[in-house]
Design a protein around this motif. Sequence first.
Motif: not given
Length: 285
Positions: A152-153, A157-158, A262-266, A281-285
Amino acid sequence: MPIIPCEKNEALRAMILEFAEILRTQAHTLGDHGLSENEFYQSGLFRGAIERLRGQFSATMRPKREFVAALLSHMEDLGFIEEWISAGAENRHDYTVTMPGGRVCAIELKGCLDGNNTNIFERPPHADEFVIWSVCSNEGADPRHNVQSGIHTRLSAEIIFRNQRVDGLVVWDWICGTIGRPCPKVANRPERFTDIGPYRLPPPCIYMFPATVPTPRNNRSPNPQPIASVSFLDALNRCFGGCNEEVSSVRFTTDHRGNETVRSTRVERDGNVQFETAETPIRRA
């Protein structure tokens, strides 16, 4: 329900913490350094030794590459794949596998999935399939936290931000099924282990991703692929005694919230939801 069937061994984790405390407080009694207790800890010798060991454990890829090479060679010997080659240091992926039907799968090796290295990947243009393989050699790591964080994180995002399609994720290494990471797939079922050289392995954990990249405007929530659509993952599952009911399906759902994507994961397995997030929200590390 857990995102991955296995879990960290809490008893082993407690032993690791206890031993770490003993090492921290009694390290000055080890070796021939000739320093007093105060001199030992003030010198930086202890901290320097710990940092050196950390670097050695984290930097070396050799055991991980030997593990994957042994498994790919086993698959080749049994005819599940046509051939495999190491992609070399100049490429952003680690292996190229040719399937009996001619499809080409590129494999990218990662560690425990909870670090920034998980974000670094590039699907090669020649690949019909692109798979990420997590080899987590840390016996004390929490596999459930790592897989949640990784999928998810980091990966979602990528995939969405960089339009990088990933067909699936394998979470599987030589610690799976050991005392450090008990596997319920083989509980009271020793016949499900596969023995290859020094490794005794349960069936792999496989996560199927969508065949297209999610986009908020016209592809908000694409369906995860069935395992039969990704020939390498299908071959891996069959070769090492997996069953389709144990394969996980990952759905990413995207949307716009103001100026943010934004995204959600299932994650589902055998028709049951194992893990689900809220929109983030998509916040890339």
